[in-house]
Each structure stands twice: as C-alpha cells, then as structure tokens.
Enzyme design. Structure first.
Site, PDB file in Angstrom:
ATOM      1  N   GLN A   1      33.227  45.329  34.467  1.00 36.01           N
ATOM      2  CA  GLN A   1      34.031  44.521  33.551  1.00 36.01           C
ATOM      3  C   GLN A   1      33.176  43.478  32.857  1.00 36.01           C
ATOM      4  OE1 GLN A   1      36.775  41.967  35.634  1.00 36.01           O
ATOM      5  NE2 GLN A   1      38.178  41.852  33.899  1.00 36.01           N
ATOM      6  N   GLY A   2      33.014  43.628  31.569  1.00 34.36           N
ATOM      7  CA  GLY A   2      32.201  42.675  30.810  1.00 34.36           C
ATOM      8  C   GLY A   2      33.059  41.685  30.062  1.00 34.36           C
TER       9      GLY A   2
ATOM     10  N   GLU B   1      44.366  43.691  36.566  1.00 33.78           N
ATOM     11  CA  GLU B   1      43.384  43.136  37.500  1.00 33.78           C
ATOM     12  C   GLU B   1      44.069  42.242  38.530  1.00 33.78           C
ATOM     13  OE1 GLU B   1      40.332  40.658  35.726  1.00 33.78           O
ATOM     14  OE2 GLU B   1      39.124  40.746  37.546  1.00 33.78           O
TER      15      GLU B   1
ATOM     16  N   GLU C   1      43.876  27.772  38.997  1.00 35.67           N
ATOM     17  CA  GLU C   1      44.333  26.771  38.027  1.00 35.67           C
ATOM     18  C   GLU C   1      44.829  27.448  36.755  1.00 35.67           C
ATOM     19  OE1 GLU C   1      41.573  26.594  39.770  1.00 35.67           O
ATOM     20  OE2 GLU C   1      41.814  24.773  40.948  1.00 35.67           O
TER      21      GLU C   1
HETATM   22  C1  FAD Z   1      33.102  37.266  42.948  1.00 41.81           C
HETATM   23  C2  FAD Z   1      33.377  37.229  41.496  1.00 41.81           C
HETATM   24  C3  FAD Z   1      33.412  38.428  40.791  1.00 41.81           C
HETATM   25  C4  FAD Z   1      33.617  38.419  39.428  1.00 41.81           C
HETATM   26  N1  FAD Z   1      33.554  39.598  38.755  1.00 41.81           N
HETATM   27  C5  FAD Z   1      33.638  39.580  37.412  1.00 41.81           C
HETATM   28  C6  FAD Z   1      33.463  40.770  36.677  1.00 41.81           C
HETATM   29  O1  FAD Z   1      33.269  41.834  37.245  1.00 41.81           O
HETATM   30  N2  FAD Z   1      33.520  40.726  35.360  1.00 41.81           N
HETATM   31  C7  FAD Z   1      33.749  39.575  34.674  1.00 41.81           C
HETATM   32  O2  FAD Z   1      33.821  39.616  33.473  1.00 41.81           O
HETATM   33  N3  FAD Z   1      33.921  38.409  35.330  1.00 41.81           N
HETATM   34  C8  FAD Z   1      33.863  38.390  36.677  1.00 41.81           C
HETATM   35  N4  FAD Z   1      34.002  37.204  37.361  1.00 41.81           N
HETATM   36  C9  FAD Z   1      34.132  35.983  36.590  1.00 41.81           C
HETATM   37  C10 FAD Z   1      35.431  35.243  36.738  1.00 41.81           C
HETATM   38  O3  FAD Z   1      36.440  35.870  36.002  1.00 41.81           O
HETATM   39  C11 FAD Z   1      35.193  33.795  36.305  1.00 41.81           C
HETATM   40  O4  FAD Z   1      34.334  33.219  37.256  1.00 41.81           O
HETATM   41  C12 FAD Z   1      36.459  32.997  36.244  1.00 41.81           C
HETATM   42  O5  FAD Z   1      37.284  33.433  35.186  1.00 41.81           O
HETATM   43  C13 FAD Z   1      36.203  31.499  36.121  1.00 41.81           C
HETATM   44  O6  FAD Z   1      35.324  31.198  35.087  1.00 41.81           O
HETATM   45  P1  FAD Z   1      34.037  30.294  35.341  1.00 41.81           P
HETATM   46  O7  FAD Z   1      33.321  30.848  36.505  1.00 41.81           O
HETATM   47  O8  FAD Z   1      33.311  30.195  34.068  1.00 41.81           O
HETATM   48  O9  FAD Z   1      34.593  28.881  35.754  1.00 41.81           O
HETATM   49  P2  FAD Z   1      35.080  27.719  34.773  1.00 41.81           P
HETATM   50  O10 FAD Z   1      35.970  28.289  33.735  1.00 41.81           O
HETATM   51  O11 FAD Z   1      33.919  26.922  34.327  1.00 41.81           O
HETATM   52  O12 FAD Z   1      35.971  26.865  35.754  1.00 41.81           O
HETATM   53  C14 FAD Z   1      35.458  25.926  36.702  1.00 41.81           C
HETATM   54  C15 FAD Z   1      36.627  25.249  37.399  1.00 41.81           C
HETATM   55  O13 FAD Z   1      37.425  24.546  36.445  1.00 41.81           O
HETATM   56  C16 FAD Z   1      38.754  24.990  36.470  1.00 41.81           C
HETATM   57  N5  FAD Z   1      39.329  25.042  35.131  1.00 41.81           N
HETATM   58  C17 FAD Z   1      38.819  25.671  34.049  1.00 41.81           C
HETATM   59  N6  FAD Z   1      39.644  25.554  32.999  1.00 41.81           N
HETATM   60  C18 FAD Z   1      40.700  24.831  33.425  1.00 41.81           C
HETATM   61  C19 FAD Z   1      41.892  24.373  32.813  1.00 41.81           C
HETATM   62  N7  FAD Z   1      42.209  24.650  31.545  1.00 41.81           N
HETATM   63  N8  FAD Z   1      42.753  23.663  33.566  1.00 41.81           N
HETATM   64  C20 FAD Z   1      42.482  23.385  34.869  1.00 41.81           C
HETATM   65  N9  FAD Z   1      41.379  23.783  35.488  1.00 41.81           N
HETATM   66  C21 FAD Z   1      40.493  24.498  34.779  1.00 41.81           C
HETATM   67  C22 FAD Z   1      38.706  26.368  37.058  1.00 41.81           C
HETATM   68  O14 FAD Z   1      39.923  26.731  37.630  1.00 41.81           O
HETATM   69  C23 FAD Z   1      37.579  26.252  38.056  1.00 41.81           C
HETATM   70  O15 FAD Z   1      38.120  25.699  39.213  1.00 41.81           O
HETATM   71  C24 FAD Z   1      33.823  37.195  38.741  1.00 41.81           C
HETATM   72  C25 FAD Z   1      33.827  35.998  39.462  1.00 41.81           C
HETATM   73  C26 FAD Z   1      33.602  36.002  40.814  1.00 41.81           C
HETATM   74  C27 FAD Z   1      33.580  34.690  41.540  1.00 41.81           C
END
Ligand code: FAD
Lengths: 409, 395
Positions: free
Chosen positions: A141-142, A260, A392
């Site tokens: 998933q990209g 998902e 969140e």
């Molecule tokens: C084990 C694992 C597997 C994954 N696999 C995939 C994959 O295969 N393909 C893919 O595309 N992605 C994948 N992901 C990515 C995942 O979808 C993202 O990590 C996730 O959407 C959160 O984005 P971020 O890591 O950039 O955190 P951020 O968006 O930077 O968030 C950091 C913190 O701030 C909070 N936050 C952010 N925005 C808000 C808001 N508006 N209000 C309140 N709180 C907020 C979040 O809840 C989090 O606690 C994976 C992640 C993990 C941990």
C-alpha cells in the site's frame, strides 16, 4: 463464552456448513489442522518473492482455489465463488473450528481486491483479481509519505503525463509495509497541483519491478522490519493502470481505507474467546497456578476485564454485520478500528503485567521463545493505533460523520 | 463476527425484528409523552407517597407491556424476555420510576422461573394487569449485594417456616403487595424464596428515597410465621442445583440483563442530550462541539455505548434462546458490566460537558448520574461481576 444454539440458520446455510465441513475434513492437509488462529492476516500471503512455502500450504491453496473459496464472495468470473457474506462467514467459522489458516491472505485480498471490484474496469479486474485469488501476486500500500500521514490528502508523489499512454512517477512513499516482498503497489499520486488537496489525487497501480522503484527497509521497535520506504525515480506507468478517474482518486482511496479498517478490526476479532484463553494460559504459567481460581485477585480481575471487553467487541462486530444485512446503519468501521486496536493493546499490556520480569527479555536463554515473542508482539501492538489511520483520526471521523459535530470554521 | 459458532451452531440475532421495532417506537412515543424526566423532581418535591405515577403504570398495563412476557395462560402476551428488554430500554431513557424493575424483573421472573402452578396463577395475572407490585428482598448490610452472604433465616416449624432477618435496599417495598424474601432454609442450608405478605404479623417495611429518587426500603422480619405453601416452588425448589446456579442467582441474572437494558436507554438519552448541547452551546464564538478535545471524548462515549448495546442485546437473546443458566449468567455479567461502565462514563461526561448548568437541580442531566451510580451498585458491582465471570469461565 460458549455458544447458545440458534435455530434460525437457514436450511441452505446449514447444508453449506455441512458441505464445507466435509470438504475440509477430506481435502485440507492434515499438517495444517490446528495451526492457525484464522484471522485475516494468518495464512498464505502469496506473491512471487515469498520465501519457500511449505508444500501443504500450496496444496491447501490449490484445493480451495479450485472451488473459488480463496475469495468466496468474489464473482466466479474473477476466481471467486460468488457466495454471500453469510456463506463466507460460515466458511471461515468452519476453518476456525479446525484451526486451518485462510488459504490466501494479504492486502490484495483484503484491500485492493474489493476496491477493484467496485472501481476497477473490466480489464483491470481480469488482470488482477484472479491472480490475487491464486496468491500469485502480493500487494503493498503506497499511501503514506513523509508529509502525508494522518493528513493523507496531502500526498505529493508526482504523477505527470509522459507521452500519450504513460505517466511518470517521482517522489517517495514511507511506512510501506512489506514493499520489499510485494509484486505490485497501489499508490495515491498527485496529478493536479493547482486543485484543492483532495481533488488532484489519482489512484494508480504500479508493478514493483518497473525500473526506478526502490524499496528500502526500516526496522520497527519490535525488531521486525516489514516496514519500508519506497522511492520512485522516473517510473513509467501505463495510463491504463489508473483506477477510477484521473483526479478522482480520493473516492477510491477512502473506500479502500474502509476495507483496511475492517480488516484490522477483524484481525483483532479473531477467534471468539481467544483472548481469554490466551491470558488465562499466561496467567497459569506466570502465576504458577496450573488450575483453579487464579491466586492473584488483581490479575484475575484484569484478565476478566479484558476478556469481557473482547466479548462485547465480538458481539458488536456481529451486530453491525447483521444491521448492515438488514439494511440498517451503514459501516461503522471507525468504531471497530478504534475499539479493536485499543483492545489489542490492553490485551498485550495485561499479558506483560502477568509476565512481569519474564517479559523483559530481548534475546537469550533466560527467556523462553514464547516470552520473547510476546514481548515483541506487545511492542508491535503499539502500531495498531497508528497504522490504517490513527485513533485520533478515527475519532475525528466519528465526531463529524456519525455524531454530526461541527467543523472548526 | 459471531460470538461463536462452534459445532455448527449459529449466531445470536442482535437486531430487532419488525414487530420489535414497532414495539420500540410505540413505547418510545408513550414515554416521550407521559414520562418526562422532570417528573422525578415533581414527585420528589411533592413527597409523593408512592413515588411514581399510578396512572402511567396502569396505562402501561393496558397497553399490554406489563404482561408482555407473562404466559397467555396467566393473562399475559407470552412474548420473550427480549421483547421485555425492548420496553425497558425505552423506559430507561426517561428514568421512569414506575416499579418495572421490582415487579417485572424480580417478582415476575422469580415466579415464572420457580413458582408452582398455584403460585403463578395467584400472582402473574395481577402483575399483567398492573394491580400487583411484587418485589424481592435479598440484600443485607454487609452482604454487599451477594445473595449468598446474608443472614436471613427460615427455620422449619411444623409444616411451615419461621422467617427472621433484616433486608435492605428492597425496591418498591413500601408499595409491594408481595415480597419474595430469600432466606437460608436452616443454618447453612440452601437458599429458598418465600412469598411474604408485607402486612403479615412481624413484618415491618420502612421506606427510604434512594439517590436516584426511586423507592427502596428496609424489610424486617421478626419471627414471621408462614405456611409450607409460602416456599416458592415448594420443597422441590431446594433440591435443584442447576449446575451451581441457584434460583436467586437465576432471577438476579435476568434482573441484571433487564436493568442493563434500562441503563442502555438512560445512557443513550443522556448522550443524545449532551451531543445536542454541544452543537448548540457557543463559547469562544464557536459551538462547543467544534472543539476537538470534546469531540474525541464524545466519540469515545459513542464507541462505549455501541459495545454496551451489543452486550445487552446478546444477553437478552440468550435468555430466550438458551435455557442454560450458566450461559445466561455469563452474558448477564457481561451486559451489566458493560452497561455500568458505559452509563457511568456517559453520565459523568454529560455533566462535565454541560458545565455549570449541568450541576443544577433544575437541569435534568444530573438525574442520569444519580441513576448511573445507583445502577452501578444494584445487582452486583463491576468487580463482583468480573469475579463471577472469571469463576464461570473456570479461572
Ligand atoms: C506498522 C505500520 C504499518 C504501516 N503500513 C503502511 C502501509 O503499508 N502503507 C502505507 O501507506 N502506510 C502505512 N502506515 C502508515 C500509517 O498509515 C501512518 O503512520 C498513519 O496514518 C499516521 O501518520 P503519521 O505516521 O504520519 O503520523 P502523523 O500524522 O504525523 O501523526 C502523529 C500523531 O498526531 C496525531 N494527529 C495527526 N493529525 C491529527 C489531527 N488532525 N487531530 C488529532 N491528532 C492528530 C496522530 O493521531 C498521531 O498520534 C503504517 C504505519 C505503521 C505504524
């Protein structure tokens, strides 16, 4: 919890149940019986880059595939069996009864497959769905990028026309689980920079073997490394790989996220009662209490609390599925995502509390394999409330879409 | 996904069929019209001698709701326990103080589960018509709701029994026509349920008004002489072990489920009122509901209510679909614990999110917290029920 019997299962479903049971007893490789918790992640992930697969796993795949049962609800034309969800549920119940793994699992089956069924054109369906049913190709998933996690609509992967039939992709994805083992990747890419965020996104499929695609591994805190960053450098992709309309990828993206979340929810749904069994087993081991009431009242209370929450969660999955079938409220996958993931974390926390010092090992003889892997799974569970849209973000969705609370102006 | 499904057995139906949906909406209409929450305040301030509305009660009887589950042979409609919980949930929305819990959940269940034909014939028709209020006395100071810990005693004397002891928290005792008293038949003997006339010699009933403005009382039995026919189910009732689940437990399990259904209605209403308030109350030039800190808390409550709802519906179904008392006991513990946790959270957040107005007696929302605290304790606290769950599951 044991089961109250129900007399309302239709005669047809009962017959199907009997048929499936007979089929599995007959055809399923004996070596696989009792080996799987039968969740949507427990089984053959497929793909060309998969390391040696036991022959019985492939044989199980073959006998089910021949009947369309690797993807039971998909139309026969694409390799499925054209069954209803009620039938599929019966099928999985029976597999679980025998502890058999699902014949094919993964993002192809759980995420991109259902999305293609809804949004793909006929060529795309015929190209990809049968291959997913057979576990021939594995998908990743990209979606996420360094600056597009929760704010997914901010994706920047550049997708620009390159001649009449192609696009050229440039940019980077991150947190791409299993990218190094996958054959194809489904991506969100930016096709219109002038448009409002959500409006300029296109959903596109990319063969990982296309020149310019490079996955690189990232290690997790649990020590495992299914994670990757995926780089795109002048990657040429046929225009026919766009799913849905150009610039209208956000709709497709959201539908896929629904799949998902429900996959993640179900994976934690697991075998009803399994949490209780697992925690009680751990408690007996770590509290040195082979039988009878657990000697530590606080730990016992904790086990009961987690197990009861799981039972209520199971029933909720059930209820929502029935309500959908009865034309009731729509999918509430966000609730399931939040509850399931937090519940799983509490389960591991309870287990770690039971393990005490036996949970503090990383490697070495002082700890048995079960202790060591439990510790790592506990660490891994921290990701559950982040991946697939953080808690969140789900809470935001419930507040606005379900409760109708106002947006900030 | 199902609870389960092993051995080819199918799942519980957790949605309402068409008739149940209709029942729900008629009860809801009735409750909205006749039972505003503010009634509690009026009844309290008037020091109403009943503590509930006799006319609402008899209208409910006329509509058939009190006899919903009573067998047709005893002038009822002969529907299931599930249907009864549909009614209770709606009544719970407005915290109705009518003697539903005492009469329909304790009295009628005990009679239906354990009564002899004659005992049922004597009391069930009156329950269905709303003429009879029947309650159960099982708790004592110090026993903390454990029906097996009390000291009330039934000593055999001649063909009958002599009852003695003090029972507390007896719901609607002051208006009851019949009090079922649980007592040990001989020191250390099995627990029996006795049909006691509140007016009989040696019985004293004192009323108190509970925190949630419902009626409870203390029942004192000073060497009360009753005949052999006063033992519910007769001597045979003392011999059934039910795999360790005695009659009193079975009654209380059903009461737990029915009460949880009432609580479900209460939490739903308190939550809806709170969400509505968040949309309408403006501070800092924007509606409160646009603040994420509040949105997230509201969304969490929503999830918690969803789980409570599933547990309650499942438990109510199990009563009808499975006769197994141990199975019912597990689901009852589950329903009551989930409902208690969710109701309490909703009620306390409801006040917090209403701010100062939520703390006033004038506003209805406070009644929900009082009810949540009361129900939390009634028929088993969460820790007691978790212990029961653990025990029933063998650990
Ligand atoms: C084990 C694992 C597997 C994954 N696999 C995939 C994959 O295969 N393909 C893919 O595309 N992605 C994948 N992901 C990515 C995942 O979808 C993202 O990590 C996730 O959407 C959160 O984005 P971020 O890591 O950039 O955190 P951020 O968006 O930077 O968030 C950091 C913190 O701030 C909070 N936050 C952010 N925005 C808000 C808001 N508006 N209000 C309140 N709180 C907020 C979040 O809840 C989090 O606690 C994976 C992640 C993990 C941990």
């Amino acid at each position: 919890m044991s089961q109250p019997s129900e007399h309302s299962e239709s005669a047809e479903l009962r017959e199907f149940r009997a048929e499936m049971r007979a089929f599995m007893r007959e055809e399923a490789p004996k070596s696989l019986l009792g080996t799987s918790p039968c969740g949507p992640f427990d089984g053959y992930w497929g793909g060309k880059l998969h390391p040696e697969v036991p022959a019985d796993v492939l044989r199980w795949r073959d006998v089910t595939l021949a009947r369309g049962l690797t993807a039971p609800t998909w139309p026969k034309a694409y390799g499925g069996a054209g069954l209803t969800f009620a039938h599929a549920k019966v099928l999985y119940d029976e597999m679980r009864e025998l502890g058999l793994p699902r014949p094919v699992v993964g993002f192809g089956f759980a995420m991109i497959g259902p999305t293609l069924l809804q949004f793909g054109n006929e060529e795309q369906k015929l190209q990809h769905l049968p291959a997913i049913c057979a576990g021939e190709i594995r998908w990743c998933q990209g979606y996420s990028e360094p600056n597009a996690g929760s704010d997914l609509a901010n994706v920047q992967l550049a997708c620009e026309p390159d001649g009449p039939d192609h696009y050229m992709l440039n940019g980077q994805k991150v947190w791409t689980s299993h990218a190094d083992r996958s054959d194809w990747i489904f991506c969100l890419a930016r096709t219109d920079r002038a448009a409002k965020k959500q409006k300029g996104i296109t959903f596109i499929l990319v063969d990982m073997r296309t020149e310019g695609v490079t996955p690189r591994k990232i290690e997790l805190i649990s020590g495992a490394s299914p994670f990757c960053e995926t780089f795109f450098e002048n990657v040429r992709v046929p225009r026919s790989n766009v799913v849905g309309e150009v610039n209208a990828g956000w709709t497709v993206a959201k539908a896929l996220l629904g799949h998902e979340r429900s996959m993640i929810g179900q994976s934690i749904g697991r075998d009803p009662g399994s949490t209780q069994r697992e925690l009680v087993k751990l408690a007996r081991k770590h509290l040195d209490a082979p039988e009878g009431p657990l000697p530590d009242a606080l730990q016992r209370d904790r086990v009961a609390a987690v197990s009861m929450e799981e039972a209520a969660f199971q029933l909720t999955l059930d209820r929502l599925a029935q309500a959908r079938a009865a034309g009731g409220p729509g999918t509430e996958s966000s609730i399931m995502k939040i509850v399931a993931t937090e519940l799983k974390q509490r389960r591991f926390e309870a287990g770690m509390a039971l393990a005490g010092a036996q949970g503090l090992g990383w490697e070495g003889d002082a700890f048995d394999d079960e202790d060591l892997s439990y510790t790592r799974e506990w660490l891994r569970s921290r990701a559950n409330t982040i991946e697939g849209g953080s808690s969140e973000v789900q809470l935001n969705i419930i507040a606005k879409a379900v409760l109708g609370l106002p947006e900030v102006k | 996904m199902s609870v389960v499904v092993s051995n080819g057995q199918e799942t519980l139906t957790l949605v309402l069929d068409e008739e149940q949906q209709m029942l729900r909406s008629t009860v809801r209409q009735f409750v909205d019209q006749h039972a505003p929450v503010g009634r509690l305040r009026t009844l309290r301030d008037a020091r109403d001698e009943r503590g509930y509305s006799a006319s609402v009660w008899s209208e409910m009887a006329e509509l058939g709701w009190l006899g919903l589950q009573v067998p047709e042979a005893h002038d009822g409609l002969g529907l299931g326990f599930f249907d009864l919980t549909v009614v209770l949930e709606q009544c719970g929305r407005k915290l109705m103080p009518e003697p539903l819990v005492s009469t329909l959940l304790l009295g009628a269940q005990a009679l239906m589960l354990g009564g002899t034909e004659a005992q049922q014939a004597a009391w069930l028709p009156g329950i269905a018509t709303g003429e009879k209020v029947v309650t159960l006395a099982f708790d004592e100071r110090g026993a903390r709701g454990n029906p097996h810990a009390g000291k009330a005693l039934a000593a055999r004397s001649g063909a009958g029994f002599t009852l003695s002891g003090t029972r507390v928290g007896v719901l609607d005792a002051h208006v009851a026509d019949l009090i079922l008293v649980s007592a040990q038949v001989g020191e250390g003997g099995p627990l029996g349920l006795f049909l006691v006339d509140p007016k009989a010699a040696g019985v004293t009933v004192t009323r108190h008004v509970a925190l949630d403005l419902r009626n409870a009382g203390t029942v004192t039995l000073a060497d009360v002489a009753v005949g052999a026919e006063a033992l519910l189910g007769g001597d045979a009732a003392l011999e059934v072990g039910d795999g360790g689940v005695a009659l009193v437990d079975r009654v209380l399990d059903r009461a737990r489920i029915g009460l949880a259904a009432e609580m479900l209605g209460g939490m739903e209403q308190a939550f809806e009122d709170t969400v509505a308030y968040l949309k309408e109350r403006v501070q800092f030039d924007r509606p409160l509901g646009s603040f994420q800190a509040l949105q997230h808390r509201a969304a969490r409550l929503y999830c918690s209510i969803a789980l409570a709802r599933s547990a309650v519906l499942a438990a109510a179904r199990v009563v009808d679909q499975s006769g197994d008392p141990r199975e019912v006991a597990k689901y009852a513990a589950l329903a009551k614990v989930r409902a208690s946790e969710a109701f309490y959270d909703v009620a306390r957040e409801a006040i917090q999110m209403h701010g100062g107005i939520g703390m006033t007696d004038e506003h209805d929302i406070g009644f929900y917290l009082k009810r949540a605290q009361t129900t939390l304790v009634t028929f088993g606290t969460n820790d007691a029920l978790r212990a029961r769950w653990a025990e029933l599951n063998g650990y």
